[in-house]
Scaffold this motif. Sequence first.
Motif, PDB file in Angstrom:
ATOM      1  N   VAL B 151       0.828  -1.264  -0.063  1.00 10.30           N
ATOM      2  CA  VAL B 151       0.076  -0.033   0.154  1.00 10.30           C
ATOM      3  C   VAL B 151       0.797   1.287  -0.121  1.00 10.30           C
ATOM      4  CG1 VAL B 151      -1.744   1.313   1.186  1.00 10.30           C
ATOM      5  CG2 VAL B 151      -1.731  -1.264   1.173  1.00 10.30           C
ATOM      6  N   VAL B 152       0.955   2.005  -1.133  1.00 12.88           N
ATOM      7  CA  VAL B 152       1.532   3.397  -1.145  1.00 12.88           C
ATOM      8  C   VAL B 152       0.719   4.334  -0.452  1.00 12.88           C
ATOM      9  CG1 VAL B 152       2.578   4.968  -2.750  1.00 12.88           C
ATOM     10  CG2 VAL B 152       2.512   2.386  -3.449  1.00 12.88           C
ATOM     11  N   ALA B 153       1.442   4.982   0.662  1.00 10.06           N
ATOM     12  CA  ALA B 153       0.952   5.949   1.361  1.00 10.06           C
ATOM     13  C   ALA B 153       1.674   7.121   1.538  1.00 10.06           C
ATOM     14  CB  ALA B 153       0.354   5.372   2.492  1.00 10.06           C
ATOM     15  N   ASP B 177      -2.622   1.964  -4.175  1.00 13.15           N
ATOM     16  CA  ASP B 177      -2.156   3.310  -3.439  1.00 13.15           C
ATOM     17  C   ASP B 177      -3.444   4.184  -2.779  1.00 13.15           C
ATOM     18  OD1 ASP B 177      -2.736   6.270  -5.296  1.00 13.15           O
ATOM     19  OD2 ASP B 177      -3.796   3.986  -5.962  1.00 13.15           O
ATOM     20  N   ILE B 178      -3.139   4.794  -1.804  1.00 14.76           N
ATOM     21  CA  ILE B 178      -4.458   5.856  -1.200  1.00 14.76           C
ATOM     22  C   ILE B 178      -4.223   7.211  -1.431  1.00 14.76           C
ATOM     23  CG2 ILE B 178      -4.889   3.934   0.568  1.00 14.76           C
ATOM     24  CD1 ILE B 178      -3.299   5.828   2.457  1.00 14.76           C
ATOM     25  N   THR B 179      -3.531   7.432  -2.641  1.00  9.47           N
ATOM     26  CA  THR B 179      -3.563   8.938  -3.096  1.00  9.47           C
ATOM     27  C   THR B 179      -4.668   9.563  -3.227  1.00  9.47           C
ATOM     28  OG1 THR B 179      -1.531   7.965  -4.100  1.00  9.47           O
ATOM     29  CG2 THR B 179      -1.664  10.321  -4.135  1.00  9.47           C
ATOM     30  N   LYS B 184      -2.968   9.411 -12.635  1.00 17.27           N
ATOM     31  CA  LYS B 184      -1.425   9.067 -12.717  1.00 17.27           C
ATOM     32  C   LYS B 184      -0.939   8.023 -11.700  1.00 17.27           C
ATOM     33  CE  LYS B 184      -0.491  13.943 -13.435  1.00 17.27           C
ATOM     34  NZ  LYS B 184       0.269  15.133 -12.916  1.00 17.27           N
ATOM     35  N   PRO B 185      -1.375   7.728 -10.365  1.00 17.33           N
ATOM     36  CA  PRO B 185      -0.875   6.773  -9.613  1.00 17.33           C
ATOM     37  C   PRO B 185      -1.048   5.370 -10.453  1.00 17.33           C
ATOM     38  CG  PRO B 185      -1.602   8.460  -8.241  1.00 17.33           C
ATOM     39  CD  PRO B 185      -2.145   8.764  -9.578  1.00 17.33           C
ATOM     40  N   LEU B 186      -2.491   5.274 -10.734  1.00 17.28           N
ATOM     41  CA  LEU B 186      -2.820   4.193 -11.360  1.00 17.28           C
ATOM     42  C   LEU B 186      -2.050   3.684 -12.478  1.00 17.28           C
ATOM     43  CD1 LEU B 186      -5.010   2.060 -10.660  1.00 17.28           C
ATOM     44  CD2 LEU B 186      -6.594   3.131 -12.294  1.00 17.28           C
ATOM     45  N   ASP B 187      -1.835   4.590 -13.411  1.00 12.27           N
ATOM     46  CA  ASP B 187      -1.021   4.526 -14.762  1.00 12.27           C
ATOM     47  C   ASP B 187       0.429   4.037 -14.252  1.00 12.27           C
ATOM     48  OD1 ASP B 187      -2.452   7.054 -16.901  1.00 12.27           O
ATOM     49  OD2 ASP B 187      -3.129   5.039 -16.086  1.00 12.27           O
ATOM     50  N   VAL B 197      -3.672  -4.760  -9.444  1.00 11.16           N
ATOM     51  CA  VAL B 197      -3.436  -3.276  -9.219  1.00 11.16           C
ATOM     52  C   VAL B 197      -4.804  -2.664  -8.957  1.00 11.16           C
ATOM     53  CG1 VAL B 197      -2.612  -1.118 -10.261  1.00 11.16           C
ATOM     54  CG2 VAL B 197      -1.325  -2.999 -10.610  1.00 11.16           C
ATOM     55  N   VAL B 198      -4.795  -1.872  -7.882  1.00 14.32           N
ATOM     56  CA  VAL B 198      -5.890  -0.889  -7.621  1.00 14.32           C
ATOM     57  C   VAL B 198      -5.606   0.306  -7.088  1.00 14.32           C
ATOM     58  CG1 VAL B 198      -6.206  -2.181  -5.023  1.00 14.32           C
ATOM     59  CG2 VAL B 198      -8.103  -1.290  -6.335  1.00 14.32           C
ATOM     60  N   GLY B 199      -6.390   1.253  -7.265  1.00  8.13           N
ATOM     61  CA  GLY B 199      -6.486   2.527  -6.679  1.00  8.13           C
ATOM     62  C   GLY B 199      -7.428   2.856  -5.848  1.00  8.13           C
ATOM     63  N   LEU B 200      -6.923   3.091  -4.558  1.00  8.44           N
ATOM     64  CA  LEU B 200      -7.924   3.536  -3.564  1.00  8.44           C
ATOM     65  C   LEU B 200      -7.889   5.065  -3.211  1.00  8.44           C
ATOM     66  CD1 LEU B 200      -6.819   0.442  -1.017  1.00  8.44           C
ATOM     67  CD2 LEU B 200      -8.826   0.442  -2.855  1.00  8.44           C
ATOM     68  N   HIS B 201      -9.000   5.326  -2.618  1.00  8.23           N
ATOM     69  CA  HIS B 201      -8.959   6.876  -2.227  1.00  8.23           C
ATOM     70  C   HIS B 201      -9.970   6.759  -0.974  1.00  8.23           C
ATOM     71  CE1 HIS B 201      -9.432  11.613  -2.510  1.00  8.23           C
ATOM     72  NE2 HIS B 201      -8.847  11.215  -1.273  1.00  8.23           N
TER      73      HIS B 201
END
Lengths: 381, 381
Positions: B151-153, B177-179, B184-187, B197-201
């Motif tokens: 998890v990128v935090a 990630d949780i940005t 951009k982070p997803l790419d 891969v999954v992007g979280l907010h």
Amino acid sequence: MADFSQQLSALREGIDELDTQLVELLAKRNQITTQVGQLKAQAGMPVYVPEREKALIASRRAQAEALGVSADLTEDLLRRVMRESYHTQNNNYRCVKPDLDNVVVIGGAGALGRVFVSLFERSNYTVSVVEKDDWDNGRAYAVLSSASLVVVAVPINLTESVIGKLTMLPKACVLADITSIKAKPLDAMLAVHEGPVVGLHPMFGPDAPGMIKQVVVVCDGRRSEQYAWLIEQMRIWGATIHDSTAKEHDQAMAYIQVMRHFNTFVYGQHLKGENPDLESLTMFSSPIYRLELAMVGRLFAQSPQLYADIIFNNPDNFALLRRFHERFGLALTLLEEGNKKGFVEQFMKVGAWFGDYAKKCLVDSKQMLLKADDGQLLRDK
Amino acid sequence: MADFSQQLSALREGIDELDTQLVELLAKRNQITTQVGQLKAQAGMPVYVPEREKALIASRRAQAEALGVSADLTEDLLRRVMRESYHTQNNNYRCVKPDLDNVVVIGGAGALGRVFVSLFERSNYTVSVVEKDDWDNGRAYAVLSSASLVVVAVPINLTESVIGKLTMLPKACVLADITSIKAKPLDAMLAVHEGPVVGLHPMFGPDAPGMIKQVVVVCDGRRSEQYAWLIEQMRIWGATIHDSTAKEHDQAMAYIQVMRHFNTFVYGQHLKGENPDLESLTMFSSPIYRLELAMVGRLFAQSPQLYADIIFNNPDNFALLRRFHERFGLALTLLEEGNKKGFVEQFMKVGAWFGDYAKKCLVDSKQMLLKADDGQLLRDK
């Protein structure tokens, strides 16, 4: 798993039993506070007593801590309970000036006018209400010629013209208004009437629990000793009085009302122009953002005329709005130039100007936001 | 008067007795909810159960009405009590994927990173934290090479560069990630990693009571069946999941974050430039106005860099801000021309666009404002 379910059921029954006791406790408390209200009304004692409230909260906080219960939780609950008892007691209040003949509220059927009518009546004054039609049928003249206090509670755009008609007031009559601008109505009142004059601005809307803990701004016109009883009466109703000159007041309102409402109006226009899906935006929003959205949306559920009156009232304010526009443009240039460093520097300068106030805003609003989520602000209930 | 004082004292003692019982009731309730928490942790049952909450509130509301107690008061108190028990239970949660080797949170010492670390630990996962220094001493490489979930935090402005270093992850590792921006982070994650891969907010800040009742936006990157367990784990933590494309998310954030924060930044600059007395403004302010002031002030108690990152991140947003600036200028012209009628017409058009949403905003925010006054927002306590 069946065993867990049974255990959970048993525990839930325990909680339900305690919550039931809580409601019964509220019923009993209600009975006592009703008696308190009646006693205070008879004895002419004020409903809201800051020292009592403080002491009550302090005692229960200390007790909570001793029992391992959150003191903040305890205080939050007590404040909510107390607000309810202030709101529902529908008290009578001690009458400061029992020999007063007649209170007249012009526009007494309006939202805030009604609040004043009710408070005066519950303080045992004789109250008459003058509305639009009464000017044609002669009733207005009759009632106002024998008034001891006249409160002008009409829309902003009618205030000066209504005041201009008040040539028939008895010399000793107190003339007051509750408009959200003060300089022009005050000048109009001083011009039309020889007697005591005072400009009031109740800083709350009709939803608030009467005047308890609310601020009323008082701008002296003339002969304050003659209307001192009115100020005392408002204190008995629970108001906090804030003395000010009309000029200071209007300058403050330039920021508080004009600047703010105009910005919100443009923000609403902007959203309409860009046309995002509001339900979707809400879904994507955390509590702080839902609150920001709500603060914009709520404007448009209200009267366009009221806000037009407030915003257009004083052309001196347009220059203030122009300067905001210029600052916005300059800040945009920072972005378009990619000047992140400059942005951060300016941000820090604003932070320095706010000083400790910024931290206070953050701490206090955080508490509020937790409550926003309790109440499911803009969420499906 | 002495008799009244005595009667009042007696009634106040009655209230104090009931309030004391209230605190004792809270202590007992706390004991039971703690047991509930422990039971649920053992059994892997969710902490927050919407149906139970609804049923509990409905029962007590009905009981309140039968006893002549305000149902809304009762609900407000219960919601506040329940929030406390969610917050303080510090529960353990059922582990959805017990065979998972290693969760790594990069930036796990940051505010939101810490929340995730805590939640994973309380769900019985093995958690490692990678911080800045670990990249130089070799520890980062070692830990990440054997990770099952990363998890990128980290702060927005470091996110893409940190993601770019993640070339060593095992193929089956889930990268998230949780940005607060997603495209951009997803790419970047899709480019650096072959696996899921999954992007979280997470749409809440670190002050919120964990994830209970909070929204987490989920943007699929790749192989959702491989990270389905993570989504379920977040549901068990109490989160509401909102699926979205990265593009939709970022567009929403343009309004929710960029537009709003930039406007607030300029408003703060404007206040600094005009230099009114803030204490005085607060004094003149009713609850709604104190809230508006607090929403501006609070920004400047926070990190300039964070807001700079959010605002500068996507130059596509600058055009949106430009259009606001233009609309503001046009609206100003209405004022300067004295075109009140035009203002009212435009106001009504915006109202029509908002539709029922405006009324919902008004109703919900009114409730909130009553609570703002309970808590004495920006007032001396």
